[in-house]
Design a protein around this motif. Structure first.
Motif, PDB file in Angstrom:
ATOM      1  N   PRO A 223      99.129  28.673   3.508  1.00  0.00           N
ATOM      2  CA  PRO A 223      99.672  28.456   4.852  1.00  0.00           C
ATOM      3  C   PRO A 223     100.609  29.583   5.291  1.00  0.00           C
ATOM      4  CG  PRO A 223      99.770  26.430   3.577  1.00  0.00           C
ATOM      5  CD  PRO A 223      99.307  27.503   2.641  1.00  0.00           C
ATOM      6  N   ALA A 224     100.546  29.908   6.576  1.00  0.00           N
ATOM      7  CA  ALA A 224     101.415  30.895   7.230  1.00  0.00           C
ATOM      8  C   ALA A 224     101.194  32.339   6.770  1.00  0.00           C
ATOM      9  CB  ALA A 224     102.887  30.508   7.092  1.00  0.00           C
ATOM     10  N   MET A 225     100.143  32.602   6.022  1.00  0.00           N
ATOM     11  CA  MET A 225      99.863  33.983   5.611  1.00  0.00           C
ATOM     12  C   MET A 225      99.357  34.817   6.783  1.00  0.00           C
ATOM     13  SD  MET A 225     100.524  35.042   2.613  1.00  0.00           S
ATOM     14  CE  MET A 225     101.145  34.373   1.087  1.00  0.00           C
ATOM     15  N   GLY A 226      98.696  34.136   7.756  1.00  0.00           N
ATOM     16  CA  GLY A 226      98.205  34.882   8.916  1.00  0.00           C
ATOM     17  C   GLY A 226      96.701  34.773   9.133  1.00  0.00           C
ATOM     18  N   LYS A 227      96.087  33.694   8.660  1.00  0.00           N
ATOM     19  CA  LYS A 227      94.630  33.533   8.837  1.00  0.00           C
ATOM     20  C   LYS A 227      94.265  33.467  10.322  1.00  0.00           C
ATOM     21  CE  LYS A 227      94.741  29.626   6.521  1.00  0.00           C
ATOM     22  NZ  LYS A 227      96.144  29.634   6.062  1.00  0.00           N
ATOM     23  N   THR A 228      94.968  32.583  11.050  1.00  0.00           N
ATOM     24  CA  THR A 228      94.659  32.435  12.479  1.00  0.00           C
ATOM     25  C   THR A 228      94.916  33.751  13.203  1.00  0.00           C
ATOM     26  OG1 THR A 228      95.349  30.131  12.318  1.00  0.00           O
ATOM     27  CG2 THR A 228      95.147  31.038  14.525  1.00  0.00           C
ATOM     28  N   THR A 229      96.026  34.408  12.829  1.00  0.00           N
ATOM     29  CA  THR A 229      96.358  35.679  13.469  1.00  0.00           C
ATOM     30  C   THR A 229      95.225  36.685  13.292  1.00  0.00           C
ATOM     31  OG1 THR A 229      98.664  35.247  12.934  1.00  0.00           O
ATOM     32  CG2 THR A 229      98.110  37.514  13.533  1.00  0.00           C
TER      33      THR A 229
ATOM     34  N   GLU B  68      93.103  23.360  15.100  1.00  0.00           N
ATOM     35  CA  GLU B  68      94.497  23.302  14.701  1.00  0.00           C
ATOM     36  C   GLU B  68      95.439  23.548  15.881  1.00  0.00           C
ATOM     37  OE1 GLU B  68      97.085  24.967  10.996  1.00  0.00           O
ATOM     38  OE2 GLU B  68      96.094  26.432  12.237  1.00  0.00           O
TER      39      GLU B  68
ATOM     40  N   ARG C 244      99.453  33.560  21.651  1.00  0.00           N
ATOM     41  CA  ARG C 244      99.176  34.520  20.567  1.00  0.00           C
ATOM     42  C   ARG C 244      98.289  35.653  21.046  1.00  0.00           C
ATOM     43  NH1 ARG C 244      98.795  32.598  14.776  1.00  0.00           N
ATOM     44  NH2 ARG C 244     100.661  31.355  14.512  1.00  0.00           N
TER      45      ARG C 244
ATOM     46  N   PRO D 174     108.645  35.430  20.983  1.00  0.00           N
ATOM     47  CA  PRO D 174     109.804  34.693  21.511  1.00  0.00           C
ATOM     48  C   PRO D 174     109.983  34.915  23.015  1.00  0.00           C
ATOM     49  CG  PRO D 174     110.363  35.801  19.449  1.00  0.00           C
ATOM     50  CD  PRO D 174     109.010  36.265  19.830  1.00  0.00           C
TER      51      PRO D 174
ATOM     52  N   GLN E 277      91.768  26.932   3.844  1.00  0.00           N
ATOM     53  CA  GLN E 277      93.028  26.973   3.079  1.00  0.00           C
ATOM     54  C   GLN E 277      92.724  27.078   1.586  1.00  0.00           C
ATOM     55  OE1 GLN E 277      95.789  23.932   4.356  1.00  0.00           O
ATOM     56  NE2 GLN E 277      96.453  25.395   5.899  1.00  0.00           N
TER      57      GLN E 277
ATOM     58  N   ARG F  66     100.418  38.238   1.981  1.00  0.00           N
ATOM     59  CA  ARG F  66     101.613  39.038   2.304  1.00  0.00           C
ATOM     60  C   ARG F  66     102.636  38.789   1.214  1.00  0.00           C
ATOM     61  NH1 ARG F  66     104.310  37.660   6.656  1.00  0.00           N
ATOM     62  NH2 ARG F  66     103.376  35.621   6.976  1.00  0.00           N
TER      63      ARG F  66
ATOM     64  N   PHE G  62     101.658  43.963   9.208  1.00  0.00           N
ATOM     65  CA  PHE G  62     101.710  42.639   9.839  1.00  0.00           C
ATOM     66  C   PHE G  62     102.873  42.611  10.818  1.00  0.00           C
ATOM     67  CE2 PHE G  62     103.316  38.190   9.852  1.00  0.00           C
ATOM     68  CZ  PHE G  62     102.211  37.595  10.453  1.00  0.00           C
TER      69      PHE G  62
ATOM     70  N   GLY H 138     104.326  40.011  12.818  1.00  0.00           N
ATOM     71  CA  GLY H 138     104.310  38.560  13.068  1.00  0.00           C
ATOM     72  C   GLY H 138     104.760  38.220  14.475  1.00  0.00           C
ATOM     73  N   ASP H 139     105.767  38.921  14.983  1.00  0.00           N
ATOM     74  CA  ASP H 139     106.294  38.574  16.306  1.00  0.00           C
ATOM     75  C   ASP H 139     105.275  38.885  17.406  1.00  0.00           C
ATOM     76  OD1 ASP H 139     106.555  41.315  15.924  1.00  0.00           O
ATOM     77  OD2 ASP H 139     108.243  41.457  17.326  1.00  0.00           O
TER      78      ASP H 139
HETATM   79  N1  LIG Z   1     108.264  35.365  16.328  1.00  0.00           N
HETATM   80  C1  LIG Z   1     107.807  35.625  15.137  1.00  0.00           C
HETATM   81  N2  LIG Z   1     108.317  36.620  14.421  1.00  0.00           N
HETATM   82  C2  LIG Z   1     107.850  36.910  13.194  1.00  0.00           C
HETATM   83  N3  LIG Z   1     106.851  36.234  12.605  1.00  0.00           N
HETATM   84  C3  LIG Z   1     106.314  35.209  13.273  1.00  0.00           C
HETATM   85  C4  LIG Z   1     106.749  34.843  14.566  1.00  0.00           C
HETATM   86  N4  LIG Z   1     106.005  33.794  14.975  1.00  0.00           N
HETATM   87  C5  LIG Z   1     105.149  33.508  13.962  1.00  0.00           C
HETATM   88  N5  LIG Z   1     105.335  34.356  12.957  1.00  0.00           N
HETATM   89  C6  LIG Z   1     104.643  34.345  11.656  1.00  0.00           C
HETATM   90  O1  LIG Z   1     103.238  34.363  11.801  1.00  0.00           O
HETATM   91  C7  LIG Z   1     102.692  33.649  10.721  1.00  0.00           C
HETATM   92  C8  LIG Z   1     101.720  32.645  11.252  1.00  0.00           C
HETATM   93  O2  LIG Z   1     100.513  33.078  10.946  1.00  0.00           O
HETATM   94  P1  LIG Z   1      99.207  32.157  11.137  1.00  0.00           P
HETATM   95  O3  LIG Z   1      99.509  30.937  11.925  1.00  0.00           O
HETATM   96  O4  LIG Z   1      98.175  33.092  11.587  1.00  0.00           O
HETATM   97  O5  LIG Z   1      98.999  31.739   9.624  1.00  0.00           O
HETATM   98  P2  LIG Z   1      97.915  30.787   9.012  1.00  0.00           P
HETATM   99  O6  LIG Z   1      97.593  31.399   7.700  1.00  0.00           O
HETATM  100  O7  LIG Z   1      96.816  30.555   9.982  1.00  0.00           O
HETATM  101  O8  LIG Z   1      98.780  29.515   8.792  1.00  0.00           O
HETATM  102  P3  LIG Z   1      98.408  27.958   8.702  1.00  0.00           P
HETATM  103  O9  LIG Z   1      97.448  27.803   7.590  1.00  0.00           O
HETATM  104  O10 LIG Z   1      99.737  27.340   8.435  1.00  0.00           O
HETATM  105  O11 LIG Z   1      97.857  27.623  10.039  1.00  0.00           O
HETATM  106  C9  LIG Z   1     103.799  32.932  10.000  1.00  0.00           C
HETATM  107  O12 LIG Z   1     104.064  33.559   8.782  1.00  0.00           O
HETATM  108  C10 LIG Z   1     104.947  33.063  10.930  1.00  0.00           C
HETATM  109  O13 LIG Z   1     106.134  33.162  10.234  1.00  0.00           O
END
Ligand SMILES: Nc1ncnc2c1ncn2[C@@H]1O[C@H](COP(=O)(O)OP(=O)(O)OP(=O)(O)O)[C@@H](O)[C@H]1O
Length: 446
Positions: free
Chosen positions: A205-211, A234, A243, A254, A353, A389, A422, A424-425
């Motif tokens: 989770p939160a690694m960035g798959k969706t991104t 999701e 995004r 933000p 996941q 990451r 990466f 993220g923001d």
């Molecule tokens: N404003 C921000 N500044 C920095 N990083 C951010 C910001 N908003 C989101 N992120 C980061 O982007 C990442 C989200 O990535 P994403 O949703 O693509 O992950 P994911 O692997 O699809 O997660 P999940 O399985 O939980 O859906 C998170 O690590 C989050 O901390």
């Protein structure tokens, strides 16, 4: 109006086989016993094929010896003898075989219409009904032998064109024969995402798959002008739009969330909004989906947009199965996703996941066995890439800001690792200059 069965054509084929047994191979090539409308004829035809397969002579007597009676109670020998006697020649037997096949399809159409009538009256939701009607229609006429196999001679004739296309691309300095991802180092491994491929993007989770998946979708839709269908179970459309605007416009999330972007990034916002609204990308954010329903949506969108370049499904764990147990469900769904990619003639990216086991290892980079729920995903996928990451586990790592794309399975190429920056923001992975692990970022260009 034609009759749905032809007793004469069925007798014509059986009679021709009895008169000239060397025709059995030719006539049976594309004719299933199930295509016969009359049970006696279907059984007689089965008997002929069985004797022939056993290397036995086929005539009225051997048929009678193999089976004394037909389903109607009639003596096999008497019935076969009558057909033999009443068949003047074998001259038109191929035409008769075609009549039998065509009438069988006509009967299938009537049965499908009855089934569709039932579907219209049942209690399911309208999307499921449409999905069922579409699969009922798609199942029509799939028994034809012609579509099942192709001679190498025909395949070679088609393949010459494929090689010519590759040569044309190569002479223009472009060796990629699929869709780009927007990350050139990744494309060097995949040679582009190709029709029929199932591409798994997985990570904790939160690694960035969706991104990553949305970055690829934006590149395909905006830069390559290919239709993209994003099935997001999701995230809502609003979250995805934020995004996409952040990634395409380079606008911090933000500032999009607070609305300040309207003042601080107004030019970027307008430009990103225009690029996105002109792109052939469609999004569904219905949170409850089965693969049948996804297929129905993608089919409709393909028809509406005149083609389909890429499908993204976010993510597998949220897709509903048949309720046969999760492992079994995922096994079936994984197969269905692969079939979807083939049917739509485009790559399908499926997000997945991982189980927690990678977190108990000293090196937390995922491996194939970490894929959650079923080994079938690993088997069916053409490409499996993990998003990793290091900073998620080690905040002081020297790889801060680096997003690694680990290609762990690549059916047609090498496996390896692609480092990216990466951001993220801005919801994006940005290519790094020439395999650099520093912040030497290459310009993103949507
Ligand atoms: N404003 C921000 N500044 C920095 N990083 C951010 C910001 N908003 C989101 N992120 C980061 O982007 C990442 C989200 O990535 P994403 O949703 O693509 O992950 P994911 O692997 O699809 O997660 P999940 O399985 O939980 O859906 C998170 O690590 C989050 O901390």
């Amino acid at each position: 109006m034609i009759e749905l069965h032809s007793l004469e054509a069925e007798h014509g084929v059986i009679g021709a086989m009895l008169k000239q047994p060397h025709l059995i191979d030719v006539l049976s090539d594309d004719l299933s016993p199930d295509a016969f409308a009359y049970a006696d004829n279907a059984d007689l035809y089965r008997l002929i094929l069985a004797l022939h397969d056993d290397g036995q002579p086929v005539d009225v007597i051997t048929l009678g010896e193999r089976m004394a009676e037909l389903p109607s109670g009639m003596r096999t020998m008497a019935y076969a003898g009558e057909i033999h006697l009443n068949t003047p020649s074998a001259a038109n037997a191929k035409t008769y075989a075609k009549i039998i096949r065509d009438r069988a399809v006509a009967r299938q159409i009537v049965a499908a219409a009855e089934r569709i009538h039932e579907i219209a009256h049942d209690q399911a939701c309208v999307e499921d009904k449409i999905a069922q009607v579409q699969s009922t229609i798609l199942a029509l006429g799939t028994d034809g032998g012609d579509a099942e196999c192709q001679t190498l001679a025909d395949m070679w004739a088609e393949h010459i064109e494929v090689i010519q296309e590759r040569l044309d691309r190569f002479s223009k300095g472009n060796v990629m024969d699929g869709l780009g991802s927007g990350i050139p180092d990744l494309d060097r491994y995949t040679q582009g995402m190709k029709p029929g491929q199932m591409i798994v993007v997985a990570g904790r989770p939160a690694m960035g798959k969706t991104t990553l998946a949305m970055n690829i979708a934006a590149d395909v839709g905006i830069n390559q002008r290919k239709p993209v269908a994003v099935i997001s179970l999701e995230m809502s459309k609003t979250q995805l739009m934020d995004r996409l605007l952040a990634a395409v416009g380079g606008i911090p999330l933000p500032s999009l969330k607070t609305g300040e972007c309207a003042n601080d990034y107004s030019a970027e916002l307008t430009s990103a909004g225009l690029k996105l609204s002109q792109s052939p990308i469609v999004v569904s954010d219905v949170p409850v989906m089965t693969i049948a329903r996804i297929r129905s949506i993608v089919r409709r969108q393909k028809h509406r947009m005149g083609g389909m370049g890429l499908v993204v499904i976010d993510y597998l764990g949220l897709v509903e199965g048949e309720g046969a147990g999760r492992t079994e469900d995922v096994t079936v769904m994984s197969r269905q996703i692969k079939l979807l990619a083939r049917e739509m003639g485009c790559p399908v990216i499926i997000l997945s996941q991982l189980n927690r086991s990678c977190e108990s290892r000293p090196d937390k980079r995922p491996v194939l066995s970490d894929l959650r729920e079923s080994g079938a995903i690993e088997q069916d996928a053409d490409i499996v890439m993990f998003v990793y990451r290091d900073e998620v586990y080690h905040p002081n790592t020297q790889d801060k800001g680096i997003g690694e794309i680990l290609i762990r399975k690549n059916r047609d190429g090498e496996i390896g690792m692609v480092p990216t920056a990466f951001q993220g923001d801005k919801s994006r992975f940005v290519p790094l200059a020439a395999h650099s692990r520093t912040s030497n970022v290459v310009e993103v260009n949507f």
